[in-house]
Motif scaffolding. Structure first.
Motif, mmCIF file in Angstrom:
data_model
loop_
_atom_site.group_PDB
_atom_site.id
_atom_site.type_symbol
_atom_site.label_atom_id
_atom_site.label_comp_id
_atom_site.label_asym_id
_atom_site.label_seq_id
_atom_site.Cartn_x
_atom_site.Cartn_y
_atom_site.Cartn_z
ATOM 1 N N THR A 234 0.894 -1.245 0.103
ATOM 2 C CA THR A 234 -0.156 0.034 -0.004
ATOM 3 C C THR A 234 0.890 1.303 -0.033
ATOM 4 N N GLU A 235 1.919 1.236 0.625
ATOM 5 C CA GLU A 235 3.178 2.393 0.611
ATOM 6 C C GLU A 235 3.395 2.616 -0.634
ATOM 7 N N ALA A 236 3.897 1.605 -1.529
ATOM 8 C CA ALA A 236 4.291 1.575 -2.831
ATOM 9 C C ALA A 236 3.081 2.195 -3.819
ATOM 10 N N LEU A 237 1.912 1.776 -3.680
ATOM 11 C CA LEU A 237 0.686 2.421 -4.361
ATOM 12 C C LEU A 237 0.477 3.874 -3.954
ATOM 13 N N GLU A 238 0.803 4.303 -2.563
ATOM 14 C CA GLU A 238 0.825 5.628 -2.510
ATOM 15 C C GLU A 238 1.781 6.615 -3.102
ATOM 16 N N GLN A 239 3.120 5.797 -3.207
ATOM 17 C CA GLN A 239 4.122 6.343 -4.029
ATOM 18 C C GLN A 239 3.618 6.819 -5.379
ATOM 19 N N ILE A 240 3.082 5.733 -5.740
ATOM 20 C CA ILE A 240 2.934 5.750 -7.438
ATOM 21 C C ILE A 240 1.810 6.753 -7.534
ATOM 22 N N GLU A 241 0.885 6.828 -6.699
ATOM 23 C CA GLU A 241 -0.260 7.912 -6.819
ATOM 24 C C GLU A 241 0.508 9.296 -6.942
ATOM 25 N N LYS A 242 1.568 9.359 -6.059
ATOM 26 C CA LYS A 242 2.304 10.680 -5.902
ATOM 27 C C LYS A 242 2.915 11.051 -7.110
ATOM 28 N N ASP A 243 3.740 9.880 -7.637
ATOM 29 C CA ASP A 243 4.580 10.279 -8.788
ATOM 30 C C ASP A 243 3.878 10.235 -10.102
ATOM 31 N N LYS A 244 2.995 9.289 -10.253
ATOM 32 C CA LYS A 244 2.430 9.289 -11.644
ATOM 33 C C LYS A 244 0.920 9.843 -11.864
ATOM 34 N N GLY A 245 0.303 10.146 -10.596
ATOM 35 C CA GLY A 245 -1.098 10.546 -10.589
ATOM 36 C C GLY A 245 -1.975 9.721 -10.996
ATOM 37 N N ILE A 246 -1.866 8.395 -10.437
ATOM 38 C CA ILE A 246 -2.680 7.243 -10.710
ATOM 39 C C ILE A 246 -3.442 7.134 -9.334
ATOM 40 N N SER A 247 -4.482 7.093 -9.154
ATOM 41 C CA SER A 247 -5.246 7.054 -7.764
ATOM 42 C C SER A 247 -4.863 5.574 -7.288
ATOM 43 N N LYS A 248 -4.563 5.499 -5.880
ATOM 44 C CA LYS A 248 -4.386 4.338 -5.182
ATOM 45 C C LYS A 248 -5.792 3.581 -5.226
ATOM 46 N N ASP A 249 -6.850 3.890 -5.156
ATOM 47 C CA ASP A 249 -8.072 3.340 -5.252
ATOM 48 C C ASP A 249 -8.254 2.584 -6.508
ATOM 49 N N ILE A 250 -7.885 3.347 -7.516
ATOM 50 C CA ILE A 250 -8.232 2.731 -8.768
ATOM 51 C C ILE A 250 -7.266 1.705 -9.161
ATOM 52 N N LEU A 251 -5.941 1.571 -8.619
ATOM 53 C CA LEU A 251 -5.148 0.566 -8.547
ATOM 54 C C LEU A 251 -5.686 -0.601 -7.818
ATOM 55 N N ILE A 252 -6.012 -0.178 -6.605
ATOM 56 C CA ILE A 252 -6.598 -1.604 -5.846
ATOM 57 C C ILE A 252 -7.463 -2.275 -6.515
ATOM 58 N N ASP A 253 -8.577 -1.497 -7.057
ATOM 59 C CA ASP A 253 -9.882 -2.011 -7.683
ATOM 60 C C ASP A 253 -9.355 -2.704 -8.832
ATOM 61 N N ALA A 254 -8.275 -2.421 -9.642
ATOM 62 C CA ALA A 254 -7.869 -3.043 -10.883
ATOM 63 C C ALA A 254 -7.361 -4.404 -10.254
ATOM 64 N N VAL A 255 -6.441 -4.375 -9.051
ATOM 65 C CA VAL A 255 -5.601 -5.388 -8.816
ATOM 66 C C VAL A 255 -6.739 -6.545 -8.084
#
Length: 345
Positions: free
Chosen positions: A6-27
């Motif tokens: 989840t920390e990695a997803l938060e960093q991706i959200e910050k760097d790439k502008g992709i919502s953490k929730d969208i990534l989790i839903d996709a996973v």
């Protein structure tokens, strides 16, 4: 998976502008497929990833009924009430069925999904950046030449200069920096496709806008352009300020401005024509460098008969008719050129 996920997803959200929730839903959606593929289950399942600690849980879902036909998809109301008396027919019954080794599968699947989503997001960012730059000029570096196409590096992406968009006899070497006109930006399954041109009349227009401040600020206006790439172009210009010479502004001090554009186009000749609302005057000017003696027009048919001195007939027509052809494109009139001798006969 764990809290680091989840920390990695938060960093991706910050760097790439992709919502953490969208990534989790996709996973979660991908894990449902992974579960069914690896454990051969035809059950209805729901996967849930804890947003705080990254733990993954799989739940089998069954419809509560009073007449069970398929044990995998349904559960009798009496059995459901043993777990929770509040259940009623039509509700969905859930029970956890998370396999012991599902964490490894989940981590592998999550990595694939996240990488794919990052790639899609980056493609989307590139598309959004360039879709708004259609019809603009851009400078890029030749990265490679393959099967007639020249691939131009634009930093984060690569654009294509197709065979039909290349100036005839122009040689493109790896590392060359060239200016191109963005013709079209397409969205494809492999990402945005950016199509460039070196032959489009718009390239000449944009080059003049870059080199001539009076065009950039709107004092001088480009009324029309005709071009045969690699050989010759004609550009009609008009000034909104009576104190500014439109042709002189485009030519520049000692011809410096137009020469810069000619150099960029590898020696392509450029005729700068003064635009006029008077059709006869405009048509006569468009045949430059030839001098016109007489111009007779038919407004309804939009045709013009032009008379030039005998010694300038070939100049007015141009090599293989090029000068006359470009003048016709520039003005929008069909032009018939005759010499004095031909008229007298």
């Amino acid at each position: 998976m764990n809290a680091e996920f989840t920390e990695a997803l938060e960093q991706i959200e910050k760097d790439k502008g992709i919502s953490k929730d969208i990534l989790i839903d996709a996973v979660e959606a991908a894990l449902i497929s992974s579960y069914k593929r690896n454990f051969g289950s035809s059950q209805n399942v729901r996967v849930e990833i804890n947003r705080d600690n990254g733990e993954v849980h799989v739940y089998a879902q069954k419809k509560i009924t009073d007449d069970v036909i398929d044990d995998l998809l349904e559960i009798h109301i009496d059995d459901a009430k043993i777990v929770n008396p509040k259940y009623s027919v039509g509700d969905t019954f859930e029970s956890e069925v998370t396999p012991k080794n599902f964490g490894r599968i989940a981590a592998q699947t999550a990595k694939q999904v996240v990488v794919q989503r990052i790639r899609e997001a980056e493609r989307g960012i590139v598309y959004d950046e360039f879709i708004n730059r259609e019809s603009e000029i851009i400078t890029g570096e030749v990265s490679r030449v393959a099967k007639g196409n020249v691939y131009i590096s634009l930093g984060r992406t690569e654009a294509i200069l197709g065979p039909g968009e290349q100036i005839p006899n122009e040689v493109y070497e790896h590392g060359d920096r060239i200016k191109c006109y963005i013709v079209e930006v397409k969205k494809t399954t492999k990402g945005p496709q950016i199509l460039l041109s070196r032959t489009h009349p718009g390239l000449v227009k944009r080059l003049f806008e870059l080199e001539v401040p009076e065009i950039h600020d709107g004092t001088v206006e480009i009324k029309s352009i005709s071009r045969e790439a690699g050989s010759r172009a004609k550009i009609a210009v008009d000034s909104k300020d009576p104190n500014v010479d439109a042709v002189g502004a485009c030519v520049g001090p000692k011809g410096a401005r137009v020469q810069t554009i000619v150099d960029e186009l590898k020696g392509e000749k450029i005729d700068i024509i003064k635009y006029s609302e008077d059709a006869k005057e405009f048509i006569a000017s468009s045949l430059s460098p030839a001098k016109v003696l007489l111009c007779d027009i038919n407004n309804d048919a939009k045709t013009a008969k032009v008379v030039v001195p005998d010694y300038q007939l070939s100049l007015a027509i141009g090599k293989e008719g090029q000068n006359a052809r470009l003048a016709a494109k520039l003005t929008g009139w069909k032009i018939d050129i005759k010499s004095e001798s031909q008229i007298n006969e």
